[in-house]
Design a protein around this motif. Structure first.
Motif, short mmCIF file in Angstrom:
data_model
loop_
_atom_site.label_atom_id
_atom_site.label_comp_id
_atom_site.label_asym_id
_atom_site.label_seq_id
_atom_site.Cartn_x
_atom_site.Cartn_y
_atom_site.Cartn_z
N PHE A 31 25.88 46.00 13.21
CA PHE A 31 24.55 46.47 13.59
C PHE A 31 24.53 47.98 13.83
O PHE A 31 25.47 48.56 14.38
N ALA A 32 23.42 48.61 13.46
CA ALA A 32 23.16 50.02 13.79
C ALA A 32 22.84 50.11 15.28
O ALA A 32 22.42 49.12 15.91
N ASP A 33 23.04 51.28 15.86
CA ASP A 33 22.78 51.47 17.29
C ASP A 33 21.35 51.12 17.69
O ASP A 33 21.11 50.61 18.78
N ASN A 34 20.39 51.37 16.81
CA ASN A 34 18.97 51.14 17.12
C ASN A 34 18.44 49.84 16.51
O ASN A 34 17.24 49.66 16.38
N ALA A 35 19.33 48.93 16.17
CA ALA A 35 18.93 47.68 15.51
C ALA A 35 18.04 46.84 16.41
O ALA A 35 18.06 46.94 17.63
N THR A 36 17.27 45.97 15.75
CA THR A 36 16.49 44.96 16.45
C THR A 36 16.92 43.58 15.95
O THR A 36 17.39 43.44 14.82
N ALA A 37 16.77 42.58 16.80
CA ALA A 37 17.08 41.20 16.43
C ALA A 37 16.01 40.30 17.00
O ALA A 37 15.67 40.39 18.19
N GLU A 38 15.49 39.45 16.15
CA GLU A 38 14.47 38.46 16.56
C GLU A 38 15.06 37.09 16.26
O GLU A 38 15.12 36.67 15.12
N ASP A 39 15.57 36.43 17.31
CA ASP A 39 16.34 35.20 17.13
C ASP A 39 15.94 34.18 18.18
O ASP A 39 16.41 34.26 19.32
N PRO A 40 15.08 33.21 17.79
CA PRO A 40 14.46 33.02 16.48
C PRO A 40 13.20 33.89 16.33
O PRO A 40 12.71 34.47 17.30
N VAL A 41 12.71 33.92 15.10
CA VAL A 41 11.47 34.63 14.82
C VAL A 41 10.38 34.07 15.74
O VAL A 41 10.28 32.86 15.93
N GLY A 42 9.63 34.97 16.33
CA GLY A 42 8.59 34.58 17.28
C GLY A 42 9.00 34.84 18.72
O GLY A 42 8.15 34.88 19.61
N SER A 43 10.30 35.02 18.95
CA SER A 43 10.76 35.37 20.30
C SER A 43 10.71 36.89 20.45
O SER A 43 10.67 37.61 19.46
N GLY A 48 18.32 47.38 20.29
CA GLY A 48 19.54 48.14 20.55
C GLY A 48 20.78 47.27 20.59
O GLY A 48 20.73 46.06 20.80
N LYS A 49 21.91 47.93 20.35
CA LYS A 49 23.19 47.25 20.25
C LYS A 49 23.60 46.55 21.55
O LYS A 49 24.19 45.48 21.53
N THR A 50 23.27 47.15 22.70
CA THR A 50 23.65 46.53 23.98
C THR A 50 22.93 45.20 24.16
O THR A 50 23.56 44.20 24.54
N ALA A 51 21.64 45.15 23.89
CA ALA A 51 20.89 43.89 24.01
C ALA A 51 21.40 42.86 23.01
O ALA A 51 21.52 41.67 23.34
N ILE A 52 21.71 43.30 21.80
CA ILE A 52 22.23 42.38 20.78
C ILE A 52 23.61 41.87 21.21
O ILE A 52 23.89 40.67 21.09
N ARG A 53 24.46 42.75 21.73
CA ARG A 53 25.79 42.33 22.21
C ARG A 53 25.65 41.26 23.29
O ARG A 53 26.34 40.23 23.25
#
Length: 125
Positions: A31-43, A48-53
Protein backbone atom coordinates in the motif's frame (compact mmCIF):
# COMPACT_ATOMS: atom_id res chain seq x y z
CA UNK A 1 6.46 5.34 -15.55
CA UNK A 2 3.12 3.62 -15.29
CA UNK A 3 2.51 0.35 -13.56
CA UNK A 4 2.46 -2.79 -15.70
CA UNK A 5 0.16 -5.79 -15.44
CA UNK A 6 3.19 -7.81 -14.30
CA UNK A 7 3.76 -5.29 -11.46
CA UNK A 8 0.10 -5.51 -10.46
CA UNK A 9 0.10 -9.30 -10.46
CA UNK A 10 3.30 -9.38 -8.42
CA UNK A 11 1.79 -6.98 -5.84
CA UNK A 12 -1.42 -9.02 -5.50
CA UNK A 13 0.54 -12.26 -5.14
CA UNK A 14 2.82 -10.64 -2.54
CA UNK A 15 -0.24 -9.43 -0.61
CA UNK A 16 -1.85 -12.89 -0.60
CA UNK A 17 1.41 -14.63 0.34
CA UNK A 18 2.25 -12.18 3.14
CA UNK A 19 -1.24 -12.57 4.60
CA UNK A 20 -0.82 -16.34 4.58
CA UNK A 21 2.48 -16.06 6.46
CA UNK A 22 0.93 -13.71 9.02
CA UNK A 23 3.41 -11.06 7.84
CA UNK A 24 1.60 -7.83 8.67
CA UNK A 25 4.41 -5.59 7.43
CA UNK A 26 4.53 -7.55 4.16
CA UNK A 27 0.78 -7.05 3.71
CA UNK A 28 1.01 -3.32 4.39
CA UNK A 29 4.08 -2.94 2.13
CA UNK A 30 1.91 -3.16 -1.01
CA UNK A 31 0.00 0.00 0.00
CA UNK A 32 0.98 3.63 -0.64
CA UNK A 33 1.21 5.87 2.43
CA UNK A 34 -2.01 7.69 1.46
CA UNK A 35 -3.95 4.58 0.42
CA UNK A 36 -7.61 4.02 1.19
CA UNK A 37 -9.36 0.72 1.86
CA UNK A 38 -13.09 0.05 1.81
CA UNK A 39 -13.59 -3.43 3.26
CA UNK A 40 -16.33 -4.26 2.54
CA UNK A 41 -17.60 -1.74 0.03
CA UNK A 42 -20.17 0.45 1.77
CA UNK A 43 -18.24 0.62 5.05
CA UNK A 44 -16.39 3.80 6.03
CA UNK A 45 -13.08 3.93 4.16
CA UNK A 46 -9.86 3.44 6.05
CA UNK A 47 -7.44 6.23 5.19
CA UNK A 48 -3.66 5.86 5.34
CA UNK A 49 -1.24 3.04 6.00
CA UNK A 50 -1.65 3.16 9.80
CA UNK A 51 -5.43 2.62 9.61
CA UNK A 52 -4.95 -0.14 7.02
CA UNK A 53 -2.27 -1.80 9.19
CA UNK A 54 -4.58 -1.76 12.23
CA UNK A 55 -7.42 -3.29 10.18
CA UNK A 56 -5.24 -6.00 8.61
CA UNK A 57 -3.74 -6.86 12.03
CA UNK A 58 -7.18 -7.98 13.22
CA UNK A 59 -7.63 -10.51 10.39
CA UNK A 60 -4.09 -11.79 10.73
CA UNK A 61 -4.51 -12.20 14.50
CA UNK A 62 -7.64 -14.28 13.82
CA UNK A 63 -5.60 -16.62 11.60
CA UNK A 64 -7.42 -15.64 8.41
CA UNK A 65 -6.01 -17.28 5.27
CA UNK A 66 -6.46 -15.92 1.72
CA UNK A 67 -6.54 -18.18 -1.33
CA UNK A 68 -6.83 -16.95 -4.90
CA UNK A 69 -9.84 -18.47 -6.66
CA UNK A 70 -9.05 -17.48 -10.22
CA UNK A 71 -6.76 -15.36 -12.34
CA UNK A 72 -5.87 -11.78 -11.48
CA UNK A 73 -7.45 -9.45 -14.05
CA UNK A 74 -5.59 -6.24 -14.93
CA UNK A 75 -6.93 -3.22 -16.80
CA UNK A 76 -5.15 0.13 -16.79
CA UNK A 77 -4.23 1.06 -13.23
CA UNK A 78 -6.53 -1.59 -11.73
CA UNK A 79 -6.34 -5.25 -10.78
CA UNK A 80 -9.33 -7.35 -9.73
CA UNK A 81 -9.02 -10.77 -8.17
CA UNK A 82 -11.37 -13.36 -6.67
CA UNK A 83 -10.25 -15.04 -3.48
CA UNK A 84 -11.55 -16.86 -0.45
CA UNK A 85 -10.91 -15.95 3.16
CA UNK A 86 -11.02 -18.87 5.59
CA UNK A 87 -11.02 -18.29 9.33
CA UNK A 88 -12.61 -19.38 12.57
CA UNK A 89 -15.21 -17.08 14.10
CA UNK A 90 -16.12 -18.11 17.63
CA UNK A 91 -15.16 -21.73 16.93
CA UNK A 92 -17.00 -21.89 13.60
CA UNK A 93 -14.89 -22.37 10.46
CA UNK A 94 -16.03 -19.78 7.91
CA UNK A 95 -15.48 -19.22 4.21
CA UNK A 96 -15.90 -15.72 2.76
CA UNK A 97 -15.89 -15.33 -1.03
CA UNK A 98 -14.44 -11.92 -1.97
CA UNK A 99 -13.48 -9.93 -5.03
CA UNK A 100 -10.94 -7.20 -4.35
CA UNK A 101 -10.12 -4.35 -6.68
CA UNK A 102 -6.78 -2.61 -6.26
CA UNK A 103 -5.95 0.71 -7.93
CA UNK A 104 -2.23 1.32 -8.38
CA UNK A 105 -0.11 4.44 -8.58
CA UNK A 106 2.82 4.84 -10.97
CA UNK A 107 5.19 3.34 -8.39
CA UNK A 108 3.21 0.08 -8.28
CA UNK A 109 1.73 0.74 -4.82
CA UNK A 110 -1.95 0.24 -4.03
CA UNK A 111 -3.69 3.60 -3.58
CA UNK A 112 -7.22 2.22 -3.32
CA UNK A 113 -8.54 -1.15 -2.18
CA UNK A 114 -12.20 -2.10 -2.45
CA UNK A 115 -13.49 -5.46 -1.19
CA UNK A 116 -16.76 -6.77 -2.62
CA UNK A 117 -18.67 -9.29 -0.52
CA UNK A 118 -21.82 -9.48 1.55
CA UNK A 119 -23.64 -11.82 3.92
CA UNK A 120 -24.55 -14.13 1.02
CA UNK A 121 -20.81 -14.71 0.45
CA UNK A 122 -20.18 -15.88 4.03
CA UNK A 123 -20.67 -19.58 4.62
CA UNK A 124 -19.63 -22.29 7.04
CA UNK A 125 -16.45 -23.95 5.76
Amino acid sequence: MSVTAADQIQAVEAYIAAYGRGDLEGVVAVFADNATAEDPVGSPPLVGKTAIRDFMAVGISMGAQLTLEGPIRCAGDYAAFPFVVTLDIEGQAMRIEVIDIFKFDDEGKVVEMRAFFGPENMKPA
